[in-house]
Structure formats: C-alpha cells, structure tokens
Design a protein around this motif. Structure first.
Motif: not given
Length: 94
Positions: A8-30
């Motif tokens: 599923a594509a992400r729809d929630d893109v506000a700062p502090g939202s799920q997209v921010e959490k997802d990007i942070l999680a990706f960065l932290e994993a990498q």
C-alpha cells in the motif's frame, strides 16, 4: 493505492506523521543510528551520494512519486523534514 512493489502506498504525509516515521525507520535501519527529523543528514555523515540514490528509489516506490530533474536537488534530501515536504509536494498533498 499500491506502491510499485505491491504494498500500500502511504497517504499520510504531514510532518510528524507516518511518512516521517517511515523515513526515519528506513534511515535507522540502513545506518543503524537514530536521527532527528531536522538534522542535516549529509553534514552529520548519515548520507552518501550512493545512499541518497537508494533513498530516492525508496521514496518513489513507497509513495508512488517520480523524483526527477530539479527535484533531485541535495536540499530536498538534507533532512527528513525536507523529504516529507518533497513527498507532499509531489503527491499534491496540502
């Protein structure tokens, strides 16, 4: 809505939202370290040019966007906050 990889594509893109959490999680994993959304990832040694391209592919696939031309500017990837803004703009989300 599905991303290119069938998820599923992400729809929630506000700062502090799920997209921010997802990007942070990706960065932290990498990178195996935690990041503040406002920190300059390049200045802090978190991103190399090669990893930045992996990040571009990740954002395109996850959020069903195309990052091309002028959108490939370094400033769009300097912070997690700037990446959230890029995703919002390319998806036409207010």
């Amino acid at each position: 809505m599905e991303a290119m990889d069938g998820t599923a594509a992400r729809d929630d893109v506000a700062p502090g939202s799920q997209v921010e959490k997802d990007i942070l999680a990706f960065l932290e994993a990498q990178t195996r370290r935690s990041w503040d959304p406002q920190v300059d990832l390049f200045a802090a040694g978190g991103l190399s040019s090669l990893f930045a391209m992996q990040l571009v592919v990740h954002l395109e696939q996850t959020y069903r966007i195309a990052i091309r031309g002028a959108d490939l500017r370094l400033n769009n990837f300097r912070t997690v906050t700037s990446m959230v803004a890029l995703v919002r703009r390319l998806r036409g989300t207010p």
